[in-house]
Design a protein around this motif. Structure first.
Motif, mmCIF file in Angstrom:
data_model
loop_
_atom_site.group_PDB
_atom_site.id
_atom_site.type_symbol
_atom_site.label_atom_id
_atom_site.label_comp_id
_atom_site.label_asym_id
_atom_site.label_seq_id
_atom_site.Cartn_x
_atom_site.Cartn_y
_atom_site.Cartn_z
ATOM 1 N N GLU A 172 -55.497 -36.793 -48.964
ATOM 2 C CA GLU A 172 -56.464 -36.268 -47.997
ATOM 3 C C GLU A 172 -55.849 -35.914 -46.641
ATOM 4 O O GLU A 172 -56.166 -34.852 -46.083
ATOM 5 C CB GLU A 172 -57.607 -37.275 -47.847
ATOM 6 C CG GLU A 172 -58.789 -36.755 -47.046
ATOM 7 C CD GLU A 172 -58.715 -37.138 -45.570
ATOM 8 O OE1 GLU A 172 -59.493 -36.573 -44.781
ATOM 9 O OE2 GLU A 172 -57.876 -37.995 -45.216
ATOM 10 N N PRO A 173 -54.956 -36.739 -46.073
ATOM 11 C CA PRO A 173 -54.346 -36.337 -44.791
ATOM 12 C C PRO A 173 -53.542 -35.042 -44.888
ATOM 13 O O PRO A 173 -53.441 -34.301 -43.903
ATOM 14 C CB PRO A 173 -53.443 -37.529 -44.450
ATOM 15 C CG PRO A 173 -54.038 -38.689 -45.179
ATOM 16 C CD PRO A 173 -54.544 -38.103 -46.464
ATOM 17 N N ILE A 174 -52.975 -34.770 -46.074
ATOM 18 C CA ILE A 174 -52.199 -33.548 -46.257
ATOM 19 C C ILE A 174 -53.116 -32.332 -46.235
ATOM 20 O O ILE A 174 -52.841 -31.334 -45.557
ATOM 21 C CB ILE A 174 -51.397 -33.612 -47.576
ATOM 22 C CG1 ILE A 174 -50.407 -34.776 -47.537
ATOM 23 C CG2 ILE A 174 -50.677 -32.282 -47.823
ATOM 24 C CD1 ILE A 174 -49.708 -35.021 -48.864
ATOM 25 N N THR A 175 -54.210 -32.411 -46.992
ATOM 26 C CA THR A 175 -55.126 -31.271 -47.044
ATOM 27 C C THR A 175 -55.901 -31.096 -45.735
ATOM 28 O O THR A 175 -56.185 -29.974 -45.317
ATOM 29 C CB THR A 175 -56.123 -31.429 -48.206
ATOM 30 O OG1 THR A 175 -56.838 -32.669 -48.062
ATOM 31 C CG2 THR A 175 -55.388 -31.450 -49.539
ATOM 32 N N TYR A 195 -54.953 -32.193 -42.550
ATOM 33 C CA TYR A 195 -54.143 -31.927 -41.364
ATOM 34 C C TYR A 195 -52.895 -31.090 -41.659
ATOM 35 O O TYR A 195 -52.517 -30.232 -40.855
ATOM 36 C CB TYR A 195 -53.711 -33.246 -40.716
ATOM 37 C CG TYR A 195 -54.860 -34.128 -40.302
ATOM 38 C CD1 TYR A 195 -55.631 -33.818 -39.186
ATOM 39 C CD2 TYR A 195 -55.183 -35.273 -41.030
ATOM 40 C CE1 TYR A 195 -56.700 -34.627 -38.808
ATOM 41 C CE2 TYR A 195 -56.241 -36.087 -40.651
ATOM 42 C CZ TYR A 195 -56.994 -35.767 -39.547
ATOM 43 O OH TYR A 195 -58.045 -36.558 -39.167
ATOM 44 N N GLY A 196 -52.236 -31.352 -42.793
ATOM 45 C CA GLY A 196 -50.973 -30.691 -43.084
ATOM 46 C C GLY A 196 -51.119 -29.211 -43.374
ATOM 47 O O GLY A 196 -50.392 -28.379 -42.797
ATOM 48 N N THR A 252 -44.152 -33.826 -47.088
ATOM 49 C CA THR A 252 -45.552 -34.263 -47.086
ATOM 50 C C THR A 252 -45.686 -35.768 -46.918
ATOM 51 O O THR A 252 -46.762 -36.250 -46.564
ATOM 52 C CB THR A 252 -46.253 -33.836 -48.389
ATOM 53 O OG1 THR A 252 -45.582 -34.430 -49.511
ATOM 54 C CG2 THR A 252 -46.233 -32.321 -48.540
ATOM 55 N N TRP A 253 -44.596 -36.520 -47.194
ATOM 56 C CA TRP A 253 -44.662 -37.980 -47.027
ATOM 57 C C TRP A 253 -43.284 -38.554 -46.707
ATOM 58 O O TRP A 253 -42.681 -39.252 -47.482
ATOM 59 C CB TRP A 253 -45.261 -38.689 -48.250
ATOM 60 C CG TRP A 253 -44.785 -38.193 -49.576
ATOM 61 C CD1 TRP A 253 -45.332 -37.210 -50.327
ATOM 62 C CD2 TRP A 253 -43.633 -38.658 -50.327
ATOM 63 N NE1 TRP A 253 -44.604 -37.013 -51.488
ATOM 64 C CE2 TRP A 253 -43.566 -37.895 -51.510
ATOM 65 C CE3 TRP A 253 -42.674 -39.644 -50.102
ATOM 66 C CZ2 TRP A 253 -42.566 -38.093 -52.461
ATOM 67 C CZ3 TRP A 253 -41.680 -39.824 -51.059
ATOM 68 C CH2 TRP A 253 -41.646 -39.055 -52.219
ATOM 69 N N THR A 307 -33.104 -21.660 -34.184
ATOM 70 C CA THR A 307 -33.639 -22.605 -33.213
ATOM 71 C C THR A 307 -34.547 -23.572 -33.958
ATOM 72 O O THR A 307 -35.443 -23.143 -34.690
ATOM 73 C CB THR A 307 -34.434 -21.881 -32.117
ATOM 74 O OG1 THR A 307 -33.585 -20.960 -31.447
ATOM 75 C CG2 THR A 307 -34.996 -22.872 -31.108
ATOM 76 N N LEU A 308 -34.299 -24.871 -33.791
ATOM 77 C CA LEU A 308 -34.981 -25.874 -34.607
ATOM 78 C C LEU A 308 -36.066 -26.596 -33.822
ATOM 79 O O LEU A 308 -35.890 -26.951 -32.659
ATOM 80 C CB LEU A 308 -33.971 -26.895 -35.133
ATOM 81 C CG LEU A 308 -32.763 -26.351 -35.899
ATOM 82 C CD1 LEU A 308 -31.898 -27.502 -36.398
ATOM 83 C CD2 LEU A 308 -33.191 -25.458 -37.054
ATOM 84 N N THR A 309 -37.188 -26.823 -34.513
ATOM 85 C CA THR A 309 -38.293 -27.593 -33.954
ATOM 86 C C THR A 309 -38.860 -28.493 -35.041
ATOM 87 O O THR A 309 -39.052 -28.042 -36.178
ATOM 88 C CB THR A 309 -39.424 -26.672 -33.441
ATOM 89 O OG1 THR A 309 -38.899 -25.711 -32.542
ATOM 90 C CG2 THR A 309 -40.521 -27.487 -32.759
ATOM 91 N N GLU A 310 -39.088 -29.749 -34.707
ATOM 92 C CA GLU A 310 -39.766 -30.658 -35.639
ATOM 93 C C GLU A 310 -41.197 -30.875 -35.181
ATOM 94 O O GLU A 310 -41.437 -31.203 -34.018
ATOM 95 C CB GLU A 310 -39.037 -32.002 -35.729
ATOM 96 C CG GLU A 310 -39.732 -32.975 -36.680
ATOM 97 C CD GLU A 310 -39.034 -34.324 -36.801
ATOM 98 O OE1 GLU A 310 -38.014 -34.385 -37.500
ATOM 99 O OE2 GLU A 310 -39.524 -35.292 -36.186
ATOM 100 N N VAL A 311 -42.127 -30.690 -36.094
ATOM 101 C CA VAL A 311 -43.544 -30.887 -35.811
ATOM 102 C C VAL A 311 -44.054 -32.032 -36.682
ATOM 103 O O VAL A 311 -44.144 -31.891 -37.903
ATOM 104 C CB VAL A 311 -44.367 -29.612 -36.089
ATOM 105 C CG1 VAL A 311 -45.838 -29.850 -35.778
ATOM 106 C CG2 VAL A 311 -43.814 -28.431 -35.302
ATOM 107 N N GLU A 312 -44.331 -33.176 -36.061
ATOM 108 C CA GLU A 312 -44.961 -34.270 -36.797
ATOM 109 C C GLU A 312 -46.469 -34.063 -36.733
ATOM 110 O O GLU A 312 -47.072 -34.144 -35.669
ATOM 111 C CB GLU A 312 -44.586 -35.631 -36.217
ATOM 112 C CG GLU A 312 -45.229 -36.778 -36.987
ATOM 113 C CD GLU A 312 -44.875 -38.145 -36.439
ATOM 114 O OE1 GLU A 312 -45.807 -38.896 -36.083
ATOM 115 O OE2 GLU A 312 -43.665 -38.460 -36.376
#
Length: 260
Positions: free
Chosen positions: A22-25, A27-28, A137-138, A185-190
């Motif tokens: 559910e958190p994936i669908t 928010y992800g 995803t995890w 150019t790298l960006t991490e999005v949590e």
């Protein structure tokens, strides 16, 4: 000879063993959509049964999915008949140069020995200011119980002459360095952190049933011995196998955006 990991044998069970929680669908998938935008042409490399592609297609994304495994793609098209798919190794993509605005992968790069060639293929098929999204995803937060179980199992096998590591990317930092060398150019999005509850006995049973791809090539005798040792170690470390363990995981998007 192609040495990338094919999931032919997992096609009939993949969707039951790799759930979109559910958190994936919730928010992800929306987070991916925010990055993609409304008009981008997207390639998902290693699309498999459409686990990530179908939610995007259902929301109107212009997407093509490719995968090494024909049975996995068959399941994809059974679930979404209008999907555009291509059977291909990610290191040799059958698409023209500067064709896509964005390339997406999810839990794929650790399966591809020729991952450096694959990254260069992604760069080739992207438009000059295109982007590569590598999604987990995890991803574990810290060292999880699940990680410790896998680490013991792999170390026991290594001590007995068997390398059970993934054939592709094993260190995310090395992948980042390769992307930087190509001008990204790298960006991490949590996007979100969420609990991942499981019972130890069920997790051990998943190992024993060879759900995980890194168990597939191990000879039966040494594999059976490894499972016996793993059960004994887990009981020693954690006691009751029927207790629930709750690891914390996160949905992470690693974005590599290329310049001109």
């Amino acid at each position: 000879m192609n040495t990338s990991r094919s999931f032919d044998r997992a096609a009939n069970i993949y969707d039951q063993t790799r759930l979109l929680l559910e958190p994936i669908t919730k928010y992800g998938i929306p987070a991916i959509l925010d990055i993609i935008g409304p008009k981008a042409r997207v390639l998902e490399a290693g699309a498999g049964t459409g686990r990530m592609s179908i939610p995007l297609l259902e929301r109107g994304v212009d997407l093509i999915g490719c995968d090494l495994s024909s049975p996995m793609l068959t399941r994809f098209q059974e679930k979404f008949p209008a999907a555009r798919i291509a059977q291909a190794d990610a290191s040799r993509l059958p698409f023209p140069t500067a064709h896509f605005d964005l390339v997406l992968t999810a839990h794929v790069m650790h399966l591809i020995p020729a991952w450096r060639e694959t990254i260069r293929e992604f760069r080739r098929v992207l438009v000059p200011q295109g982007a590569y999204l590598n999604v987990s995803t995890w991803a574990s937060v810290g060292v999880s119980v699940g990680d410790k179980i896998r680490e013991f199992w792999r170390s026991w096998l290594a001590a007995n002459g068997v390398d059970a590591r993934h054939p592709g990317v094993r260190d995310h930092t090395v992948l980042q360095q390769e992307l930087l060398s190509l001008g990204a150019t790298l960006t991490e999005v949590e996007v979100v952190r969420f609990p991942d509850p499981f019972h130890l006995r069920e997790e051990l049973d998943r190992f024993a049933s060879r759900v995980y791809s890194y168990t597939w090539d191990i000879p039966d005798a040494i594999f059976d011995a490894s499972i016996k040792e793993l059960r004994a170690w887990t009981i020693h470390e954690y006691g009751d196998l029927d207790q629930e363990i709750v690891d914390e995981v996160r949905f992470v998007i690693n974005l590599a955006r290329f310049g001109n």
